[in-house]
Design an enzyme around this catalytic site. Structure first.
Site, short mmCIF file in Angstrom:
data_model
loop_
_atom_site.label_atom_id
_atom_site.label_comp_id
_atom_site.label_asym_id
_atom_site.label_seq_id
_atom_site.Cartn_x
_atom_site.Cartn_y
_atom_site.Cartn_z
N CYS B 149 -4.82 78.76 19.63
CA CYS B 149 -4.10 79.04 18.38
C CYS B 149 -3.07 80.13 18.62
O CYS B 149 -3.40 81.32 18.64
CB CYS B 149 -5.08 79.46 17.28
SG CYS B 149 -4.27 79.88 15.72
N CYS B 152 -2.57 82.71 15.77
CA CYS B 152 -3.69 83.66 15.64
C CYS B 152 -3.66 84.72 16.73
O CYS B 152 -3.88 85.91 16.47
CB CYS B 152 -5.04 82.94 15.76
SG CYS B 152 -5.30 81.61 14.60
N ASP B 153 -3.45 84.29 17.97
CA ASP B 153 -3.80 85.13 19.11
C ASP B 153 -2.61 85.70 19.89
O ASP B 153 -2.81 86.50 20.81
CB ASP B 153 -4.71 84.35 20.07
CG ASP B 153 -6.01 83.92 19.39
OD1 ASP B 153 -6.39 84.57 18.40
OD2 ASP B 153 -6.61 82.93 19.83
#
Lengths: 214, 322
Positions: B149, B152-153
């Site tokens: 992701c 997200c990361d």
């Protein structure tokens, strides 16, 4: 100073919080510079508190109010806890600013803490009845992570459901060293009692299974 | 400066009193949301069941190919779909996974907390989960450098060297998103680019971008965290090591069709086989979006399949309504 919440978001937040039932108090701990995002967190909490008469916002100093910080287990800044209508701490804590997607776990915690039924009673049933040891749930997030608020809300709702459970959101960029200590490079990362880990937005069943296995 | 992505909330209390629906939607992405919209406008009683809202759209940073909306983000578009459906009074049950789907007289939908709901027709629109490379080291270093992701990361790789695995639109978009964080990006893809040219054109302005096509990842290497990958340069047949701090795997999705195993016909990839009206091999059960055999996994295509399914279910209920 410019507002953090623009006109549209202010309207959304106000509507969101409209059904709040009982009073909620947010206690923010800050410290003098250097404190990364203390100023922004202070501003966010005061802007949100101004949108509902059911929210009180107070600010404390981590060092000057050390006894209170210890009572709530606050060790970092910015960090805030939510207290229920009786000013009781139910184990709901946010470390770092709940901005971006994380505004959703923040608003959801306000609603839940105000007494709105979050519908977990039937799911939990009697599964936590025998829980005697303290449970700490850390949920590491980034503000750009859409799956993180769900993970934080689940953890906070468990905290509100049992006196031995406490839950804390940790914004991974603000608390980079802590994130490194827990080897966080993917979020949401859920760490229970520093020994058990879950990654991703897990359904509440996975939290319960992990807590039962402690 | 911070932004704030407030999501609408669904009223949950209706689920205490209502346990049966004409049309139940499993999945909260574009296919499920558009199906709910079309079905409720037709007068059906509708409910949506999904762990979270948005599906894969939520993982998408920029959306520039939804006709009529020149530029938006995955989060904003997803919230717009969600809000539209909620405004029409559709109850949406989030936070729980559907753990079982059975057909008795009606369809029985069981959630992971044991609650059961019934419906005369069901749309299965659960989408896909990130496809894995299937190489040694992948499970060991998942979330220890290996991520699925980007939105997200990406912040964990500030000023670091990251690899992007893949050659489609999501891989190319991952490169563009990572450019704001990483100091160096290396693309590794086993064949040629399949991404839209308009996204590839943005690469010109990215410093420190290295592209390795016709290069296959053989193994992920590391100690306590990922440190690099061993790759095969296919034209020369030579193997080499690329050192990196992290890797984003963007090689498409696998259909989340596990609840339908043994219930309806799936193809060899596990995708649900559907008719042009989104019917599955089981009467009253429809499927739409990335979980189906439809080869082009796009937001607008999933949404449109959801609409088709809702209209087909409406037609079916007119002839079979109890």
């Amino acid at each position: 100073m410019d507002k953090l919440l623009n006109e549209d978001v202010t309207k959304q937040v106000k509507e969101y919080l409209n059904p709040m039932q009982d009073h909620v108090t947010m206690v923010l701990f800050t410290q003098e510079d250097p404190c990364n995002t203390c100023q922004e967190t202070r501003q966010l909490l005061s802007e949100v508190a101004a949108l509902s008469e059911k929210i009180t916002y107070v600010e404390k100093d981590l060092k000057k109010d050390a006894a209170l910080a210890e009572e709530y287990g606050v060790t970092m800044t910015p960090s805030f806890v939510m207290l229920d209508k009786n000013d009781a701490y139910q184990g709901v804590k946010f470390n770092g600013i709940p901005a971006g997607h994380e505004i959703n776990s923040f608003l959801s915690a306000l609603m839940d803490m105000s007494g709105i039924d979050f519908g977990l009673a039937s799911t939990i049933g009697s599964r936590l009845d025998n829980l005697e040891k303290p449970v700490n749930i850390k949920v590491f997030v980034t503000l750009s992570c859409p799956h993180c608020p769900g993970a934080v809300s689940n953890a906070h709702r468990l905290a509100m459901s049992h006196p031995h459970i406490e839950s804390e959101m940790i914004e991974a960029q603000t608390f980079g060293e802590l994130s490194q200590k827990y080897n966080v490079s993917g979020v949401p990362k859920i760490v229970i009692n520093d020994t058990h880990e879950l990654v991703g937005n897990q359904p509440i069943q996975e939290y319960l299974k992990t807590i039962e296995a402690l | 400066m911070f932004d704030f992505a407030v999501e609408s909330q669904s009223e949950q209390s209706i689920f205490d009193s209502q346990k049966h629906f004409d049309f139940a939607v499993i999945g909260g992405g574009p296919a499920g949301m558009n199906a709910a919209l079309y079905a409720v406008r037709k007068g059906l009683s509708v409910a949506v069941f999904s762990l979270e809202i948005g599906g894969q759209l939520h993982n998408t940073s920029e959306v520039d190919n939804y006709i009529g909306i020149e530029h938006t983000t995955g989060g904003k578009l997803s919230e717009a779909f969600h809000h539209h459906v909620l405004e029409l009074g559709v109850p949406i049950k989030t936070g729980h996974l559907v753990s079982r789907l059975e057909k008795k007289d009606d369809f029985h939908i069981t959630l992971d907390n044991g609650e059961t709901y019934t419906a005369q027709t069901v749309l299965y629109a659960t989408g896909g989960a990130p496809r894995k490379l299937g190489v040694p080291g992948e499970a060991e270093f998942a979330n220890k450098g290996v991520s699925y992701c980007t939105t997200c990361d990406a912040p964990f790789f500030k000023n670091e060297h990251v690899i992007v695995a893949g050659g489609g639109n999501s891989a190319a978009e991952s490169v563009v998103d990572l450019a704001a964080w990483a100091s160096k990006i290396t693309v590794v893809h086993r064949s040629q680019w399949r991404a839209d040219q308009i996204i590839l054109d943005q690469f010109k302005s990215i410093d420190g971008l290295e592209i390795n096509l016709e290069t296959q990842i053989l193994e992920i290497l590391g100690d306590t965290k990922m440190r690099g990958v061993r790759v095969l340069d296919k034209p020369s047949g030579e193997e080499r090591i690329i050192e990196a701090d992290g890797m984003f795997v963007e090689i498409g999705n696998i259909p989340k069709s596990e609840l339908l195993n043994g219930l309806v016909d799936l193809n060899e990839r596990g995708e649900v086989i559907v008719t042009p009206n989104q019917e599955t091999s089981l009467e009253g059960l429809y499927a739409a979006g990335d979980v189906t055999t439809q080869p082009y996994k796009q937001i607008i295509i999933s949404a449109s399949e959801g609409a088709v399914a809702a209209l087909a279910a409406t037609q079916y209920l007119m002839h079979h309504k109890k």
